[in-house]
Design an enzyme around this catalytic site. Structure first.
Site, PDB file in Angstrom:
ATOM      1  N   TYR A  57       0.827  -1.116   0.028  1.00 28.72           N
ATOM      2  CA  TYR A  57       0.028   0.010  -0.075  1.00 28.72           C
ATOM      3  C   TYR A  57       0.638   1.515   0.102  1.00 28.72           C
ATOM      4  CZ  TYR A  57      -0.509  -0.084   5.179  1.00 28.72           C
ATOM      5  OH  TYR A  57      -0.328  -0.230   6.733  1.00 28.72           O
ATOM      6  N   GLU A  58       0.201   2.282  -0.332  1.00 25.13           N
ATOM      7  CA  GLU A  58       1.035   3.648  -0.629  1.00 25.13           C
ATOM      8  C   GLU A  58       1.839   3.547  -1.511  1.00 25.13           C
ATOM      9  OE1 GLU A  58      -0.406   6.073   0.684  1.00 25.13           O
ATOM     10  OE2 GLU A  58      -1.503   5.173   2.306  1.00 25.13           O
ATOM     11  N   GLY A  59       1.492   2.960  -2.709  1.00 26.15           N
ATOM     12  CA  GLY A  59       2.594   2.531  -3.671  1.00 26.15           C
ATOM     13  C   GLY A  59       3.481   1.326  -3.484  1.00 26.15           C
TER      14      GLY A  59
END
Lengths: 562, 562
Positions: free
Chosen positions: A423-425
């Site tokens: 998550y978050e890239g």
């Protein structure tokens, strides 16, 4: 064995590795005196050890549930959250205008590290709020700031991010959620979002959604995206929460881990929202929120690595096998533990370096600090979460058969931390960011950073030749690989992941060097281990980084499926 | 996307990499003609794809349960097991005297690979029976053989291993279960065993426990251990199952994965058992069972790697992100998939090389083949399961957010395979076995193997210089590291794990070289990828292997906890 916040370790990092003193030397952060920071960290450690850590297993065994459209959180989480909010921990680095403590992000990062190790699933909630505070502080209108920031800073409201859609994950530009002006200065948001962490809860007064959507006539792709805040309850004029907004939690996902954190599919059905920043300027706002969150997610990995390491070490020093002593006496077990500790140290140092750069950028407005933070962010995120994963997996392995049994807790660390690499890239996206956007200055920021690493190694050469030499050589070969990537833009994607890893190894080398210079024999021995057992990875990684795209892309999709 | 058995891939391995033909050229295995083997594999693939793979998720969602002392297996597992038994798959490589098909273990290994990918939790059951068949065939008295082997070979009975005790895991010599002669040629077994896979089920007539215990007056440690068979139901004279033996399943463990396989705590309360092999000769019998099982567990990792790779590739070729095409078009995604496939190929080749060596040892009685198998077994086990873990984790990563959602199935592969690095001897124990017992011939067997690798590389040099060169150099540096370890026995433990990994990389290089020589362009491109992206790991690994114990042991337990 219960989790214990690594208070003295974090103090060592702040005082001798990350250099919080330079942050505290700025007028902006003059209040961050050693006494204040010490008191803050001790109080945070107490909260983590006594209140949050005991909730961790409950979150795993009793996942958040959706009942008649309402999210019911895990037993104890509401009380845990209240302790976080009432202690002022959500707004630790928020501006004092909004009720925050105004302390450096570096200090908040150390606190987030401890909270992540104590109870990752719950810690994610205030982490997301912190990202929204950052975004609104930078991009919100004065009205929005006055209205939202005090409530987010106090933790009375929580803030979440609603970015991803079924067809738009890493490719955020593909999103289709619409925002139509309602003629009164607000907008009506319509669309479906997925993978929304902490989309709802039963312990904050309200939930402020930061939603990416498209205005009418917006350009395709990322240039046509705008950011909105969409509260769960529409606020009354007096600031109290009024009627429910037109949004619904459709379902919660059944995940591999992090069960205490509800991950939702959300429907916005003409929900009322307000624009943050300029029309079509959503990406810049998102990156403010996201960069903050990326560092925060890297720190999540580090917190789990700490907790998993503590549990593994406790097991290894009490579990007896093979006649003589505890299993920590076996060389292969010692090797694993030393690697865990050395990597954890390196990852934590990189994250704190990144936080220091962000603080210095804010305190000095010197663009060189912002550029430094920009380089360090993807490394802190990807390496921090990779180390979290690797240490948690090594923790399972060290426990032997017990590691596979859920009651032990080692497996939960590994399951919980797994999403942080995604998550978050994803970490792949972080690596592409590093070799792409972060080299778009022609390698200037990276070059300055490597100059510093080499200077540090040169200065340490007389005292610690066995450490300084390998660090200098690794930095120099990283510099050569950087130059190669700069000259071969089409080959960067195929070399991105090993390049990021090698970069983290070099920065870890500098951190261990700093520790060895400042610390006792234990620090020196761990640094020597790092130089002899971790740095030898670098040439192989850089050979891959510089190998180019040819051999990779030569393996066609048809080859893969043959 | 449903699992599909990799039939043509396994045929390629058997025909062009492992060299099943040399096994089939022996009188012992003359029946293993290409036609027979082809028909057997096709039939196994049908069973795996149509019957077993559909059970995999059911096993995860509906774990085996203990109800009033009785194990209830996951829905469909009983039918799945019957299909395995009735198809004759349990006894595929068992002697025809006992009703087995008498085919080479190499063929059974290929079948186990497919079954592991289809449904690991269920496949573990017949795998354990195969280990017991092997142990009884080698060490059982004629009476025991006549009585047990037909029932185990047919799958009417299952066979399990009960070795581990709470204080005796990797250190099996610490076990305390007692065996007292009952005066009628049998023994009464008393003790508690833990981590017993498939300790019980509700689909076989009987369960034969292979139990390690101590006779009265036995020496301490491993020299005082004997092996017994202890059936769940005491057999009547006519071979039917009679009254229940004095043993109980006390509890089933709540595990991270492999939920369909019940893992039990077992109590033997004066249970009746019969000695296998000589008194105090249990370790030799155990190693017969265990070595077979170690190869089998390595193959479990390979099966999961195959299944996880298939799912990831399907996702990568259908999931679109970043405008243009599917994510497989991104260099970093392609790199990950190529690495998964290249490692899977290498691990599978090593396992099949090991199986061929075991078959040749049996067929020729040449001790050089047995020594070859002994060297390859720990590598096949550790590298096969490491690759299973790594590929399954990469599969999660490639799925992005979807990888963390249980419905996708990627997470189950990672959870299920996790225990394979632990059971049948942790991978750390495998590495110690490789640098310890397997170098105790002064490195002769390793040296012969490396001679062959270098000869193969030398022969390929003209055709494939870019592949042959790196393989030869890696083999030569492995030889030097082997010599170093032979000269530094006290440093072996600290270098064992990276040494094993480097060894696997070298053997993988030979396998890719064979494939490139025999195969089409796709094979050559994958081999080139392996040479350029995987072999560069070797120097760093060998630097660690040769670094010695000093830097590792210098990091004291006190350092670790400071």
């Amino acid at each position: 064995m219960p989790y214990r916040s690594p208070l003295s370790e974090l103090r060592f990092h702040l005082d001798h590795v990350a250099g919080l003193s330079q942050v505290a030397a700025t007028p902006r952060f003059a209040e961050a005196t050693p006494d204040t920071v010490g008191a803050v960290l001790s109080e945070a450690a107490r909260l983590c050890d006594e209140v949050l850590a005991p909730l961790n297993r409950s979150g795993d065994l009793h996942p958040a549930k959706l009942e008649n459209g309402v999210v019911r959180t895990s037993p104890g989480f509401a009380e845990g959250y209240r302790a976080i909010a009432e202690g002022g921990w959500v707004g630790l680095s928020a501006d004092s205008r909004w009720g925050g403590a105004g302390l450096p992000l570096t200090v908040a990062t150390a606190v987030n590290d401890m909270m992540s190790g104590a109870c990752l699933a719950l810690q994610l909630n205030p982490l997301l709020t912190q990202g929204q505070i950052e975004a609104l502080s930078r991009h919100g209108s004065p009205d929005l700031q006055t209205f939202y920031l005090p409530k987010l800073t106090s933790g009375d409201w929580s803030g979440i991010m609603a970015l991803t859609e079924p067809q738009a994950g890493s490719d955020v530009g593909a999103l289709t959620t619409r925002a139509e002006p309602d003629g009164n200065g607000a907008f009506r948001i319509t669309g479906e979002k997925i993978f929304i962490s902490w989309a709802d809860n039963d312990f904050t007064e309200n939930v402020s959604h930061a939603v990416l959507a498209r205005l009418p006539g917006a350009a395709p792709g990322t240039k046509g995206i705008s950011l909105f805040v969409v509260p769960k309850y529409l606020p009354n004029g007096d600031g109290t929460s009024g009627e429910a907004n037109a949004l619904r939690v459709l379902k919660l996902e059944h995940k591999m881990g992090l069960h205490g954190s509800p991950t939702a599919v959300l429907a916005y059905e003409g929900a009322k929202g307000w624009l943050v920043g300029p029309p079509h300027g959503g990406m810049a706002c998102m990156f403010t929120m996201m960069n903050n969150a990326r560092l925060g997610v890297g720190v999540q990995g580090i917190g789990i690595a700490e907790a998993a390491f503590q549990a593994a070490l406790d097991w290894a020093t009490t579990r007896r096998q093979g006649g003589a002593g505890a299993i920590v006496e076996h060389a292969d077990v010692r090797r694993m533990l030393a690697q865990m500790k050395a990597d954890l140290f390196a990852a934590r140092a990189i994250a704190l370096d990144c936080a220091v750069a962000l603080d210095m950028a804010q305190a000095t407005s010197d663009p060189a600090w912002a550029a430094r933070a920009a380089v360090l962010t993807p490394i802190a995120k990807a390496f921090g979460t990779d180390v979290g994963h690797e240490v948690a997996q090594a923790g399972i392995q060290l426990h032997g058969g017990m590691g596979f049994i859920e009651e032990t807790g080692a497996a939960q660390y590994a399951r919980d931390v797994r999403v942080t690499s995604i998550y978050e890239g994803t970490n792949g996206i972080q690596a592409l960011d590093l070799v792409g956007r972060k080299l778009s200055d022609g390698g200037e920021a990276v070059g300055r950073l490597l100059d510093e690493v080499e200077d540090a190694a040169a200065r340490a050469r007389a005292d610690l030749p066995d450490l300084a030499g390998p660090v200098w050589r690794a930095a120099e070969s990283l510099r050569e690989a950087t130059d190669w990537l700069l000259d071969h833009p089409a080959d960067r994607g195929a070399g991105a992941a090993p390049y990021l890893r090698a970069f983290a190894r070099v920065l870890g080398g500098r951190a261990h060097l700093r520790a060895a210079m400042a610390g006792d024999g234990a620090r020196r021995r761990l640094a020597a281990f790092y130089a002899r057992r971790c740095l030898p990875e670098v040439p192989g990684l850089l050979a891959q980084a510089r190998d180019g795209a040819e051999a990779v892309l030569a393996v066609t999709p048809a080859d893969l499926s043959s």
